[in-house]
Write an enzyme that holds these catalytic residues in place. Structure first.
Site, PDB file in Angstrom:
ATOM      1  N   SER A 252       0.848  -1.184   0.000  1.00 12.76           N
ATOM      2  CA  SER A 252       0.000   0.000   0.000  1.00 12.76           C
ATOM      3  C   SER A 252       0.882   1.232   0.000  1.00 12.76           C
ATOM      4  CB  SER A 252      -0.897   0.001   1.245  1.00 12.76           C
ATOM      5  OG  SER A 252      -0.111   0.355   2.373  1.00 12.76           O
ATOM      6  N   LYS A 253       0.233   2.380   0.016  1.00 11.87           N
ATOM      7  CA  LYS A 253       0.966   3.648  -0.028  1.00 11.87           C
ATOM      8  C   LYS A 253       2.016   3.750   1.073  1.00 11.87           C
ATOM      9  CE  LYS A 253      -1.165   6.499  -3.139  1.00 11.87           C
ATOM     10  NZ  LYS A 253      -2.496   6.954  -3.426  1.00 11.87           N
ATOM     11  N   ARG A 254       1.772   3.061   2.189  1.00 15.40           N
ATOM     12  CA  ARG A 254       2.736   3.103   3.284  1.00 15.40           C
ATOM     13  C   ARG A 254       4.108   2.592   2.857  1.00 15.40           C
ATOM     14  NH1 ARG A 254       2.222  -0.425   7.029  1.00 15.40           N
ATOM     15  NH2 ARG A 254       0.564  -1.527   5.920  1.00 15.40           N
ATOM     16  N   HIS A 255       4.122   1.721   1.854  1.00 14.82           N
ATOM     17  CA  HIS A 255       5.394   1.134   1.404  1.00 14.82           C
ATOM     18  C   HIS A 255       6.045   1.950   0.298  1.00 14.82           C
ATOM     19  CE1 HIS A 255       3.013  -2.350   2.970  1.00 14.82           C
ATOM     20  NE2 HIS A 255       4.131  -2.524   3.628  1.00 14.82           N
ATOM     21  N   GLY A 256       5.450   3.082  -0.043  1.00 20.46           N
ATOM     22  CA  GLY A 256       5.985   3.889  -1.139  1.00 20.46           C
ATOM     23  C   GLY A 256       4.934   4.028  -2.214  1.00 20.46           C
TER      24      GLY A 256
END
Ligand code: GLU
Length: 484
Positions: A252-256
């Site tokens: 998800s966005k948390r990973h980039g």
């Protein structure tokens, strides 16, 4: 068989790397077998449409070099390739299924379905349609529908027995039919669901292999039964593994970034992302990391796709990107870098860039992993620098500003009349360091900040050569004033 695969995105936003991995594998399968790769737009969920997303998705595919043989823009023998332009077909097939008693009109309201779900939850039963309308008299149902009563069409799933999916990646998986439930084929707005539209189209478009995300596995038994009811041969299915972040949670966005185009804009090369995506669930031989487009096509084989989750490892992607940057022919790298710099350098940096990017490119090609690292690293070639006193003195000369000033002045003298080539510059300044009994790296560190404005830069003497005598000398003179 003629291998025909498709990428069938729903146009609901930015092209997600997970979906594009599916597109890549499908493309590779088609190209490996010399078959066709199709692009089909699945825009049947009218509430989730995001205008412009089809264009973005095509842009992402083109950037990665995933060309399609048939599709909305190029046409083809099975046109149209946009599902909202094929509604008549789905309605006809749904009506045929109703007539065959393989599907039925369902008049249950959203409120009733909601209550049903809550009751099932409370009773700890698996959620599925309870079949109320399935048990109505068929003539009565069609009369109500003909009279205009709001309804959906549901598939009449076999209520007992098993359905076996022969998955290309996971082997045989069997499902209890009674757990599947009667899923919706046609919604009350006349639009088909994915289940109906994709199955009808995969048949109509003669798709031989469907690679899709693992989230579709639980729908597969319904799909196989639907094919059977339609009287069509189903394609072969392979359900691709999930992509997880390094922390093993869903990517998800948390990973980039999750949009392919964001990777492009951050300065990743298409070759690197292609290589990286191609290894998310597939491998050549368990050890090779750098794999060219041609090698992927030559060797791609669904039997080497694994079912356990693939891990999104940004370090590996960055490493690959650095590799592909270094591998590029110098002139090609120069062109790519120029494009990137034109985008990344502030607009007040005078154009055309002087010195030309072609001269600067060799100084950074070995040193960057991302094209976006280039602008901050090379901006000093084109923009003025204003290092502060603290920056100039650094740790080494913090307590000795006088020494720093003297070294800067002596450097200017040492450079006077020297041929302006990096080897001559280096020789002159090394001699100065020796003469002044100061470590070369300390002297060069001071000069680096004076000339480039930063502690980290491309190699100093090459940079000075490219920057030119006039600007270099001017900056050293300015540094003398700052320190003095
Ligand atoms: N439209 C579906 C999606 O975007 C396609 C799934 C499939 O490939 O069949 O998830």
């Amino acid at each position: 068989v003629n291998v025909r695969t498709r990428y069938a995105p729903s146009p609901t936003g930015e092209p997600h790397v997970g979906n594009i991995r599916t597109a890549l594998f499908s493309w590779l399968l088609a190209r490996h077998h010399g078959g066709q790769f199709l692009l089909r737009v699945e825009d049947t969920d009218q509430n989730r449409l995001v205008p412009g997303s089809v264009e973005l998705m095509m842009e992402a595919l083109r950037w990665l070099g995933l060309d399609w043989d048939e599709g909305p823009d190029v046409g083809g023998p099975k046109a149209p390739y946009v599902q909202s332009e094929r509604l008549g077909l789905y309605k006809r097939e749904a009506a045929r299924l109703v007539q065959q008693r393989d599907a039925y009109e369902c008049f249950c309201t959203p409120e009733r379905l909601d209550e049903m779900r809550k009751a099932q939850q409370a009773a700890k039963l698996p959620p599925k349609y309870d079949g109320l309308c399935r048990r109505l008299d068929p003539a009565g149902r069609s009369a109500r529908a003909a009279a205009g009563e709001q309804h959906v069409i549901r598939f009449a799933m076999p209520e007992s027995g098993e359905t076996v999916l022969h998955d290309l990646i996971r082997g045989d998986i069997s499902f209890q039919n009674e757990l599947v439930g009667d899923f919706v084929l046609l919604k009350s707005d006349g639009f088909p669901t994915y289940h109906l539209a994709a199955m009808v189209d995969d048949h109509e478009m003669e798709i031989s292999h469907v690679l899709r995300g693992e989230e579709w596995i639980s729908s597969a038994p319904g799909h196989l039964r639907l094919f059977e009811a339609l009287g069509f041969e189903p394609p072969l299915y392979g359900h691709l593994p999930l992509i997880l972040g390094k922390d093993r949670s869903k990517l998800s966005k948390r990973h980039g970034a999750v949009s392919v185009l964001a990777y492009r804009d951050q300065g990743y090369l298409p070759e690197a992302l292609f290589n990286f995506l191609g290894l998310l669930g597939w491998s050549l031989d368990d050890s090779t990391t750098v794999i060219s487009r041609e090698q992927f096509i030559d060797h791609f084989d669904v039997t080497r796709i694994v079912s356990n989750p693939a891990i999104w490892d940004t370090d590996k992607l960055d490493w690959l990107n650095g590799h592909y940057i270094r591998e590029m022919p110098a002139d090609e790298f120069g062109r790519v870098l120029e494009e990137q710099l034109e985008r990344d350098l502030p607009p007040d940096v005078p154009r055309p860039l002087d010195p030309p990017v072609a001269k600067v490119a060799p100084l950074v090609q070995e040193r960057i992993k991302l094209l976006s690292e280039a602008a901050p690293l090379t901006q000093f070639f084109w923009a003025e620098v204003h290092p502060t006193l603290d920056q100039l003195l650094g740790k080494r000369f913090k307590e000795e500003p006088g020494t720093a000033k003297a070294l800067l002045e002596k450097s200017l003298q040492a450079l006077d009349g020297v041929e302006w080539r990096h080897d001559a510059l280096e020789a002159a300044l090394r001699a100065l360091a020796e003469q002044e009994n100061v470590k070369p790296r300390d002297l060069f560190g001071l000069l680096r900040v004076a000339v480039t404005g930063a502690e980290v830069s491309p190699p100093l003497f090459e940079s000075m050569e490219v920057l030119g005598r006039q600007k270099s000398v001017f900056r050293l003179g300015q540094a003398v004033l700052t320190v003095g």
